[in-house]
Scaffold this motif. Structure first.
Motif, short mmCIF file in Angstrom:
data_model
loop_
_atom_site.label_atom_id
_atom_site.label_comp_id
_atom_site.label_asym_id
_atom_site.label_seq_id
_atom_site.Cartn_x
_atom_site.Cartn_y
_atom_site.Cartn_z
N LEU A 126 36.39 -147.24 53.68
CA LEU A 126 35.42 -147.53 52.42
C LEU A 126 34.70 -148.64 52.39
CD1 LEU A 126 34.59 -145.93 49.69
CD2 LEU A 126 36.21 -147.35 48.59
N GLU A 127 35.51 -149.68 52.84
CA GLU A 127 34.65 -151.17 53.15
C GLU A 127 33.42 -151.17 54.18
OE1 GLU A 127 36.28 -155.69 53.16
OE2 GLU A 127 37.62 -154.38 54.03
N THR A 128 33.58 -150.38 55.12
CA THR A 128 32.49 -150.22 56.05
C THR A 128 31.26 -149.44 55.20
OG1 THR A 128 33.99 -150.09 57.77
CG2 THR A 128 31.66 -149.40 58.25
N LEU A 129 31.50 -148.58 54.58
CA LEU A 129 30.60 -147.68 53.98
C LEU A 129 29.77 -148.36 52.80
CD1 LEU A 129 32.55 -144.44 53.56
CD2 LEU A 129 30.69 -144.81 55.27
N VAL A 130 30.51 -149.36 52.00
CA VAL A 130 30.06 -150.29 51.14
C VAL A 130 29.15 -151.35 51.82
CG1 VAL A 130 30.68 -151.89 49.26
CG2 VAL A 130 32.02 -149.93 49.57
N GLU A 131 29.76 -151.78 52.79
CA GLU A 131 28.72 -152.90 53.60
C GLU A 131 27.72 -152.14 54.17
OE1 GLU A 131 28.05 -156.20 55.56
OE2 GLU A 131 29.69 -155.84 54.18
N ASP A 132 27.71 -151.14 54.45
CA ASP A 132 26.37 -150.14 55.06
C ASP A 132 25.21 -149.77 53.99
OD1 ASP A 132 27.20 -150.37 57.87
OD2 ASP A 132 28.00 -148.50 57.75
N ILE A 134 27.78 -146.18 50.12
CA ILE A 134 28.60 -146.35 48.70
C ILE A 134 28.04 -147.33 47.98
CG2 ILE A 134 30.67 -146.19 47.42
CD1 ILE A 134 31.75 -144.49 49.72
N ALA A 135 27.32 -147.23 46.97
CA ALA A 135 26.93 -148.44 46.20
C ALA A 135 27.03 -148.21 44.54
CB ALA A 135 25.27 -148.74 46.47
N GLU A 156 28.95 -142.65 41.44
CA GLU A 156 28.44 -141.59 41.97
C GLU A 156 28.55 -141.17 43.21
OE1 GLU A 156 26.50 -143.29 40.19
OE2 GLU A 156 26.66 -142.44 38.24
N ASN A 157 28.30 -142.32 44.06
CA ASN A 157 28.40 -142.22 45.59
C ASN A 157 30.11 -142.12 45.87
OD1 ASN A 157 26.10 -144.81 45.89
ND2 ASN A 157 25.81 -142.56 46.00
N LEU A 158 31.00 -143.04 45.36
CA LEU A 158 32.17 -142.91 45.64
C LEU A 158 32.85 -141.65 45.05
CD1 LEU A 158 34.79 -144.37 46.38
CD2 LEU A 158 34.95 -145.39 44.08
N LYS A 159 32.52 -141.24 43.95
CA LYS A 159 33.03 -139.74 43.48
C LYS A 159 32.66 -138.66 44.61
CE LYS A 159 32.72 -136.39 39.97
NZ LYS A 159 32.16 -136.06 38.35
N HIS A 160 31.60 -138.72 45.16
CA HIS A 160 30.99 -137.81 46.29
C HIS A 160 31.88 -137.79 47.40
CE1 HIS A 160 28.52 -134.91 48.37
NE2 HIS A 160 28.40 -135.78 49.21
N TRP A 161 32.25 -139.03 47.77
CA TRP A 161 32.89 -139.42 48.97
C TRP A 161 34.40 -138.63 48.99
CZ3 TRP A 161 32.16 -140.74 53.83
CH2 TRP A 161 33.50 -140.98 54.67
N ILE A 162 35.05 -139.09 47.61
CA ILE A 162 36.47 -138.49 47.56
C ILE A 162 36.28 -137.09 47.27
CG2 ILE A 162 38.24 -138.55 45.82
CD1 ILE A 162 37.40 -141.64 45.13
N GLU A 163 35.25 -136.31 46.68
CA GLU A 163 35.26 -135.10 46.49
C GLU A 163 35.28 -134.29 47.78
OE1 GLU A 163 31.90 -134.10 43.82
OE2 GLU A 163 33.02 -134.25 42.27
N MET A 164 34.34 -134.66 48.83
CA MET A 164 34.24 -134.35 50.11
C MET A 164 35.57 -134.52 50.94
SD MET A 164 31.40 -132.86 50.30
CE MET A 164 31.76 -132.58 48.72
N GLU A 165 36.19 -135.65 50.75
CA GLU A 165 37.35 -135.76 51.44
C GLU A 165 38.43 -134.72 50.93
OE1 GLU A 165 38.59 -137.86 53.78
OE2 GLU A 165 36.59 -137.66 54.34
N LEU A 166 38.46 -134.59 49.77
CA LEU A 166 39.43 -133.66 49.18
C LEU A 166 39.28 -132.22 49.43
CD1 LEU A 166 39.90 -135.05 45.58
CD2 LEU A 166 41.84 -134.60 47.16
N ARG A 167 37.82 -131.93 49.70
CA ARG A 167 37.62 -130.54 50.10
C ARG A 167 37.72 -130.12 51.59
NH1 ARG A 167 35.07 -127.84 45.90
NH2 ARG A 167 33.95 -129.23 44.32
N TYR A 168 37.38 -131.18 52.68
CA TYR A 168 37.37 -130.96 53.98
C TYR A 168 37.89 -132.09 54.75
CZ TYR A 168 33.26 -128.55 52.07
OH TYR A 168 32.40 -127.60 51.10
N GLY A 169 38.41 -133.23 54.15
CA GLY A 169 38.98 -134.44 54.89
C GLY A 169 40.37 -134.24 55.44
#
Length: 229
Positions: free
Chosen positions: A33-39, A42-43, A46-59
């Protein structure tokens, strides 16, 4: 989701096991997550929620949780060979050194804690050794305390999501209220993921997690870091 019935001792053990205060070092890891925030990927909440949702569905969290279930049943049956086999399988499934290190580090910490709290678990701790993944250690604790498997799985996923949101609160940064709102909004998806993972067959254990892998691999080269992964 079926209704879950827990006795007071079972519930209290689950709350202790899933608590952010459990001294296993989970706060040290951001899972890329730290890399994604640095890039800048995830700002916002909503970005963080989407990331967690995708991880729960496919990760990869789905694979970890599914292996936790298999570890639980192996520990219940005292099938140490099968327990060790699933532990090795999960180690092999980790895509990066950083993700493997976090899983093994938290697993060792939880097993040491469990043996301190419940010395009768020493034999099973010896069977898995120092290379015990966190999902396996969690499954051993849940089986020992006779926590309902559905409740244990929900607690495992909740603990994972709570850790990522806590990291997001520090990194993005998010306000404490925004973090709690996000955790509340994720409840239906956590319940849905629990039901799906409970029904996964062995040959359905797969994930699409290359984004997490790339973020994890690049984490060690960040100019500044708050987290270990």
């Amino acid at each position: 989701m079926d209704t879950i019935t827990l006795t007071d001792p079972n519930l209290l053990c689950l709350l202790q096991l899933a608590s952010p205060a459990l001294p296993v070092g989970g706060y040290s890891y951001s899972e890329g997550l730290e890399t994604l925030v640095e890039d800048g990927a995830i700002a916002h909440p909503e970005n963080l929620k989407h990331w967690i949702e995708m991880e729960l569905r496919y990760g990869a969290i789905r694979i970890e949780a599914a292996v936790m279930i298999r570890g639980y049943h192996s520990a219940q049956a005292r099938d140490l060979e099968n327990l060790s086999s699933w532990n090795n399988w999960l180690s092999a499934a980790r895509e990066t050194e950083e993700l493997r290190a976090s899983s093994l580090g938290m697993g060792r910490s939880l097993m040491r804690l469990l043996v301190e709290l419940q010395p009768q678990t020493q034999a099973i701790a010896d069977a898995v050794g120092n290379s015990c993944n966190y999902a396996i250690a969690f499954s051993i604790a849940a089986a020992h305390w006779q926590i309902n498997i559905q409740a244990a799985l929900l607690g495992y996923l909740y603990s994972w999501a709570n850790n990522l949101i806590t990291a997001g609160v520090k990194l993005v940064p998010l306000g404490q209220t925004s973090g709690q709102k996000l955790l509340l909004e994720l409840q239906p998806l956590l319940s849905h993921a629990t039901t799906q993972i409970l029904n996964l067959e062995d040959d359905e254990l797969s994930c699409c997690t290359w984004g997490l892998s790339l973020a994890s691999m690049r984490h060690e080269t960040l100019y500044t870091r708050l987290f270990r992964s």
